[in-house]
Design a protein around this motif. Structure first.
Motif, mmCIF file in Angstrom:
data_model
loop_
_atom_site.group_PDB
_atom_site.id
_atom_site.type_symbol
_atom_site.label_atom_id
_atom_site.label_comp_id
_atom_site.label_asym_id
_atom_site.label_seq_id
_atom_site.Cartn_x
_atom_site.Cartn_y
_atom_site.Cartn_z
ATOM 1 N N PHE A 108 0.849 -1.192 0.000
ATOM 2 C CA PHE A 108 0.000 0.000 0.000
ATOM 3 C C PHE A 108 0.883 1.240 0.000
ATOM 4 N N LEU A 109 0.857 1.934 -1.128
ATOM 5 C CA LEU A 109 1.677 3.116 -1.341
ATOM 6 C C LEU A 109 0.920 4.361 -0.872
ATOM 7 N N LYS B 273 -14.597 8.536 -2.447
ATOM 8 C CA LYS B 273 -13.923 9.348 -1.452
ATOM 9 C C LYS B 273 -12.547 9.749 -1.981
ATOM 10 N N PRO B 274 -11.939 10.796 -1.433
ATOM 11 C CA PRO B 274 -10.587 11.156 -1.858
ATOM 12 C C PRO B 274 -9.631 9.975 -1.704
ATOM 13 N N ALA C 2 -3.082 0.582 -3.894
ATOM 14 C CA ALA C 2 -2.739 -0.808 -3.600
ATOM 15 C C ALA C 2 -1.971 -1.382 -4.786
ATOM 16 N N ILE C 3 -0.754 -1.843 -4.535
ATOM 17 C CA ILE C 3 0.096 -2.408 -5.578
ATOM 18 C C ILE C 3 0.213 -3.913 -5.353
ATOM 19 N N LEU C 4 0.048 -4.675 -6.413
ATOM 20 C CA LEU C 4 0.287 -6.114 -6.376
ATOM 21 C C LEU C 4 1.580 -6.397 -7.128
ATOM 22 N N TYR D 215 -2.231 -3.003 -9.999
ATOM 23 C CA TYR D 215 -2.567 -2.021 -8.969
ATOM 24 C C TYR D 215 -4.069 -1.825 -8.882
ATOM 25 N N SER D 216 -4.486 -1.189 -7.805
ATOM 26 C CA SER D 216 -5.882 -0.787 -7.639
ATOM 27 C C SER D 216 -5.919 0.541 -6.911
ATOM 28 N N LYS D 217 -6.674 1.454 -7.444
ATOM 29 C CA LYS D 217 -6.906 2.722 -6.760
ATOM 30 C C LYS D 217 -8.184 2.569 -5.939
ATOM 31 N N ARG D 218 -8.106 2.875 -4.672
ATOM 32 C CA ARG D 218 -9.191 2.675 -3.710
ATOM 33 C C ARG D 218 -9.407 1.166 -3.501
#
Length: 386
Positions: free
Chosen positions: A25-26, A43-44, A49-51, A68-71
């Motif tokens: 988690f960056l 939400k902001p 999240a980086i895999l 990766y995943s944002k949120r």
């Protein structure tokens, strides 16, 4: 006369011996807001999240890949990757397409797009990285590079939470770094604010400096018509995601009506979803995201279809990967310059005269920084290291 067949070298007989997947988690320096936040849908964003996938063969060849995943979604990607990773052990790392299919069918009951294939994407990128390193070539050279540098534009300084005076400072900083274009987020509930901000920045940059806008899917069709018509006079490189990411028909209508190019595709998560937009001429600029579609293997299929249709290309996010893929596209593309992922790696991409230089180091040319360990939430290994 008998023909003597060549003896297979070690690469032909090498096998995958060890795999590690890690959920990282960056943290972001400041909460990030685009139009989806202002409309209350999200939400902001405070972290990404980086895999990561690390692969090593019996003969000691190594590959590094990531998705990766944002949120939301990061833990789900990790869980799926952990479950399918053992399927790589004992396989030949050169059989990348075969391995993609194997991993895809292993989890086909939960889908052949979206989270399931995004988990595969980390392995796929690692396998391509390994293959290029073994050939002692950069990934771009392995794929067949068309150029040594790619046009780049900056997005990270143009988010909606940024005040207008800071927005102008950010554009100056980007230009001083040598970045060749600026993208602004639009899609505010008060459309007049979008018009004011974009108009002010266009005047600040001058008439011909490359400027893009991105509505992040927050306009309905009538609003998109009005806003595209207004922005037509501002000489924009493109208007991005004016409509819902699955509205191929609506995007096609805008692309046909306006001279300003329409760009979309970053939220699509399969070759099939991109094909719907390609065949309907729903974008002038297609914006595939390799981790989101499942890695380099499906990305190359999307790029081939886009090339056949004569579309321009501007891959989304993850510049550390996409600079290589963009370098191999026949028509001059754009790459999105985001500094967000830089703390994950020891290396930095170089910018000169509006262009991002393609790394010449073998593979992706990336190694993990020492900070990654502190941000790692979960990690699991399968197999044995050589």
């Amino acid at each position: 006369m008998a023909t003597t067949l060549p003896t297979p070298d070690s690469a032909d007989n090498d096998t995958i011996a060890w795999v590690r997947v890690s959920s990282v988690f960056l943290p972001l320096a400041n909460p990030i807001s685009d139009a989806k936040v202002l409309t209350g849908r999200q939400k902001p964003m405070t972290e990404i999240a980086i895999l990561f996938a690390e692969i090593e063969t019996r003969d000691g060849h190594k590959g590094l890949g990531f998705s990766y995943s944002k949120r939301a979604g990061g833990p789900g990607q990790f869980a799926h990757a952990k479950e399918i990773a053992p399927g790589l052990i004992g396989e030949n790392p050169s059989d990348i397409a075969k391995l993609w299919d194997k991993l895809c069918w292993a989890g086909a009951s939960v889908g052949r797009s979206g989270l399931a294939t995004q988990a595969i994407g980390a392995f796929d990128v690692a396998l391509w990285d390994l293959k290029a390193k073994r050939a002692n070539l950069s990934l771009a050279r392995l794929l067949g590079a068309q150029r040594d540098s790619v046009r780049c534009y900056n997005t990270s300084g143009g988010f909606l939470h940024t005040p207008l005076d800071q927005l102008m400072k950010n554009t100056d900083i980007s230009r001083e770094k040598g970045i060749g274009g600026i993208k602004l987020k639009v899609g505010q509930p008060d459309f007049a604010l979008d018009i004011q901000r974009v108009g002010t920045i266009r005047k600040h940059l001058g008439d011909n400096f490359p400027l893009m806008v991105d509505a992040n899917q927050q306009w309905d069709r009538p609003t998109a018509q009005r806003m595209c018509r207004h922005f037509e006079a501002l000489n924009l490189v493109w208007i991005e995601e004016p409509l819902d990411c699955y509205d191929a028909e609506g995007h096609a209508a805008l692309a046909a009506q306006f001279d300003t190019p329409i760009a979309t595709g970053e939220m699509l998560t399969s070759v099939a979803e991109h094909w719907e937009f390609i065949k309907n001429r729903s974008a002038d600029y297609l914006m595939p995201d390799a981790p989101r579609v499942g890695g380099i293997t499906p990305y190359l299929k999307v790029a081939a279809l886009a090339e056949h249709a004569g579309l321009m290309l501007a891959p989304h996010f993850a510049m550390e990967l996409h600079v290589h893929l963009a370098a191999a596209y026949p028509t001059e593309p754009w790459v999105e310059h985001f500094e967000w992922l830089e703390p994950l790696f020891n290396e930095r991409l170089a910018i000169k005269d509006g262009r991002m230089l393609v790394p010449t180091r073998p593979g992706l040319g990336l190694t993990l920084s020492g900070q990654v360990k502190a941000w790692t939430a979960q990690s699991v290994e399968t197999g044995r290291r050589a």
